[in-house]
Design an enzyme around this catalytic site. Sequence first.
Site: not given
Ligand code: KIV
Length: 280
Positions: A49-50, A118, A120, A186
């Site tokens: 989500d980055s 994924k 959190e 992280e």
């Molecule tokens: O959103 C992301 O890119 C991430 C990773 C860099 C771990 O969660």
Amino acid sequence: MSATGAADATTVPDIMARKGGTPLVCLTAYTTPVAALAEKHCDVVLVGDSVGMVLHGLPSTLGVTMEMMILHGQAARRGVENALLVVDMPFGSYEESPSQAFRNAARLMAETGCAAVKLEGGESMRETIAFLAARGIPVMGHVGLTPQAVNAFGGYKVQGRGEAAERIGRDALAVAEAGAFAVVLEKVPDSLARSITAEIPIPTIGIGASPACDGQILVVDDILGMFTAFRPKFVKRYAELGSEADAAIAVYAEEVRARRFPDESHVFADAPKSGGKETA
Ligand code: KIV
């Protein structure tokens, strides 16, 4: 046979089997061409989500939607054949209840073709991770600094120093016990990442954690020097594509203004030269 249909594609059990072995190479990607590059060298390609911050200019990951993750997940899917494709669950798509999480995780998998999701959170996500895992949805956990909780943390601060180490350790263990196949650690101290890696049975993937983790992950735009708004200490730049692109665009602009571009090699004649082949 894997989710992609490629005979030797990486599977979730392949990733789990790498615990304590050769480090897992993981990288984010959000588009077809970058995913295709990443997958040549990586075990896991993550549509993180980055994407909201690095491609959409958002101030944090909180504004990322399911629609954005699906669009970028589909784009990455077209570039990935052999690596394991994981898609992030965006903020607000899984925290309410295990059934909300299942509905959205199933949608991400069905619409993008990813092999896993994924999410959190540690102890607080134990029930949700177990619910998904029991229903055939492989989950990668993410503990320590969880960027979707940036407001609660008061910034992107190192997590797990001093007495807080115990809490992060419990989070990682809860994620593993709930049935996650791997967990991202992280921005936690090296010593904590080492002890978690030694204690839990699933691979740990470090980002600002420790070389002792079972794998590493970074944001692709960070390592290529394309995202320069800020640079966390844990980022190593392997290229400076941002400044190369800046220089290239400056030359283009100068050539257009001086009428040096296009030149005769870029324009079309009334009729193609006889015998000669014209490129598109
Ligand atoms: O959103 C992301 O890119 C991430 C990773 C860099 C771990 O969660």
